[in-house]
Design a protein around this motif. Structure first.
Motif, PDB file in Angstrom:
ATOM      1  N   TYR A  52      -3.824  14.835  -3.254  1.00  0.00           N
ATOM      2  CA  TYR A  52      -3.774  14.447  -1.846  1.00  0.00           C
ATOM      3  C   TYR A  52      -2.878  15.440  -1.129  1.00  0.00           C
ATOM      4  O   TYR A  52      -1.707  15.609  -1.475  1.00  0.00           O
ATOM      5  CB  TYR A  52      -3.218  13.029  -1.726  1.00  0.00           C
ATOM      6  CG  TYR A  52      -3.165  12.496  -0.311  1.00  0.00           C
ATOM      7  CD1 TYR A  52      -4.322  12.188   0.379  1.00  0.00           C
ATOM      8  CD2 TYR A  52      -1.946  12.294   0.324  1.00  0.00           C
ATOM      9  CE1 TYR A  52      -4.283  11.693   1.679  1.00  0.00           C
ATOM     10  CE2 TYR A  52      -1.883  11.794   1.622  1.00  0.00           C
ATOM     11  CZ  TYR A  52      -3.059  11.493   2.285  1.00  0.00           C
ATOM     12  OH  TYR A  52      -3.007  10.999   3.566  1.00  0.00           O
ATOM     13  N   LEU A 201       7.959   6.957  -5.082  1.00  0.00           N
ATOM     14  CA  LEU A 201       7.181   7.716  -6.062  1.00  0.00           C
ATOM     15  C   LEU A 201       8.036   8.132  -7.247  1.00  0.00           C
ATOM     16  O   LEU A 201       7.543   8.302  -8.359  1.00  0.00           O
ATOM     17  CB  LEU A 201       6.567   8.949  -5.383  1.00  0.00           C
ATOM     18  CG  LEU A 201       5.479   8.649  -4.351  1.00  0.00           C
ATOM     19  CD1 LEU A 201       4.981   9.944  -3.732  1.00  0.00           C
ATOM     20  CD2 LEU A 201       4.326   7.886  -4.967  1.00  0.00           C
ATOM     21  N   PRO A 208       3.565  11.330  -9.512  1.00  0.00           N
ATOM     22  CA  PRO A 208       3.473  11.198  -8.055  1.00  0.00           C
ATOM     23  C   PRO A 208       2.138  11.657  -7.492  1.00  0.00           C
ATOM     24  O   PRO A 208       1.609  11.038  -6.564  1.00  0.00           O
ATOM     25  CB  PRO A 208       4.631  12.068  -7.564  1.00  0.00           C
ATOM     26  CG  PRO A 208       5.633  12.015  -8.663  1.00  0.00           C
ATOM     27  CD  PRO A 208       4.822  11.998  -9.927  1.00  0.00           C
ATOM     28  N   SER A 209       1.584  12.733  -8.033  1.00  0.00           N
ATOM     29  CA  SER A 209       0.310  13.238  -7.509  1.00  0.00           C
ATOM     30  C   SER A 209      -0.806  12.212  -7.689  1.00  0.00           C
ATOM     31  O   SER A 209      -1.655  12.028  -6.808  1.00  0.00           O
ATOM     32  CB  SER A 209      -0.064  14.547  -8.209  1.00  0.00           C
ATOM     33  OG  SER A 209      -0.184  14.345  -9.605  1.00  0.00           O
ATOM     34  N   LEU A 212      -0.226   9.061  -5.307  1.00  0.00           N
ATOM     35  CA  LEU A 212      -0.646   9.318  -3.928  1.00  0.00           C
ATOM     36  C   LEU A 212      -2.149   9.134  -3.762  1.00  0.00           C
ATOM     37  O   LEU A 212      -2.614   8.530  -2.793  1.00  0.00           O
ATOM     38  CB  LEU A 212      -0.240  10.736  -3.516  1.00  0.00           C
ATOM     39  CG  LEU A 212       1.156  10.922  -2.925  1.00  0.00           C
ATOM     40  CD1 LEU A 212       1.470  12.406  -2.763  1.00  0.00           C
ATOM     41  CD2 LEU A 212       1.266  10.201  -1.581  1.00  0.00           C
ATOM     42  N   THR A 216      -3.754   6.012  -1.487  1.00  0.00           N
ATOM     43  CA  THR A 216      -4.566   6.278  -0.302  1.00  0.00           C
ATOM     44  C   THR A 216      -5.986   5.753  -0.466  1.00  0.00           C
ATOM     45  O   THR A 216      -6.581   5.233   0.486  1.00  0.00           O
ATOM     46  CB  THR A 216      -4.598   7.785   0.020  1.00  0.00           C
ATOM     47  OG1 THR A 216      -5.022   8.513  -1.145  1.00  0.00           O
ATOM     48  CG2 THR A 216      -3.231   8.281   0.434  1.00  0.00           C
TER      49      THR A 216
END
Length: 231
Positions: A52, A201, A208-209, A212, A216
């Protein structure tokens, strides 16, 4: 139970949603289709293929194919088409995705295609289970996550979050007295994974990637489905 090779998240959602005996989908059809589209994107995020971006779009970070025809087709679309938001990708990907996934499951003997004719002209397809081991593994993994005190792995946390976002909790087929607690536990898993709520996060059990992307997409599914009907 024999060792099961992990299958794509979209296949996991579909197997949970389809009744083993009747071979018919249960619950919200649009919820399942949106959830499956999100699942393909999440699998790509788990494999470090997409992320994201700060501008609100999903972008390819590694175009190397995974070897899964559905995921690789989506990866090619994200890599070559103009940028889109998670919500836009859900709408672009959900059409005919279920057919592709069912075809793959049939080709591997997990479900079978029962083609019936109604009124002499209308073809109706059912997909009863042929190999129950895959779904048993999925349900076992979720059951452990729902009753245990420890947080599940990334994939199971993502699957739990998709079940909540797509309003597919009835697919868990839990006794009535366990439904409320299961809902609380699913929400807890999603929150502690950093997908929803106030968890940072840095405190997430997932990268974290990935968090995200899941967060979303989960919000996009909920927005597309609109406010739930009052009970």
């Amino acid at each position: 139970m024999r060792y099961m090779t992990p299958i794509p998240l979209a296949e996991e959602l579909l197997l949970l949603a389809y009744d083993d005996q009747t071979g018919k989908a249960t619950g919200s059809r649009i919820g399942l289709d949106l959830g499956m589209a999100a699942a393909v994107l999440i699998d790509l995020a788990l494999a470090n293929r997409i992320a994201y971006a700060a501008d609100g779009h999903l972008v390819v970070t590694d175009a190397t194919p995974l070897g899964d025809p559905v995921a690789d087709a989506v990866l090619g679309k994200v890599a070559t088409e103009e940028p889109h938001t998670p919500a836009q990708w859900l709408q672009r990907l959900r059409h005919r995705l279920r057919t592709r996934v069912l075809e793959d499951l049939c080709s591997r003997g997990v479900v079978r295609d029962v083609d019936e004719t109604q009124l002499g002209v209308i073809h109706v397809h059912r997909y009863p289970t042929s190999d129950p081991a895959y779904e048993a593994e999925i349900r076992g993994r979720l059951a452990t996550a729902l009753v245990g005190n420890s947080l599940p792995d990334e994939r199971t946390a993502a699957l739990a979050t998709l079940l909540v976002a797509a309003r597919m909790e009835p697919a868990l087929k839990l006794p009535e007295e366990e439904v409320e607690r299961a809902h609380e536990r699913l929400a807890e898993i999603a929150s502690n994974a950093g997908f929803v709520g106030d968890v940072t996060l840095e405190d997430s059990i997932v990268r974290p990637s990935v968090a995200l992307v899941v967060a979303t997409l989960g919000k996009a599914i909920q927005a597309a489905l609109g406010a739930p009907k009052p009970i």
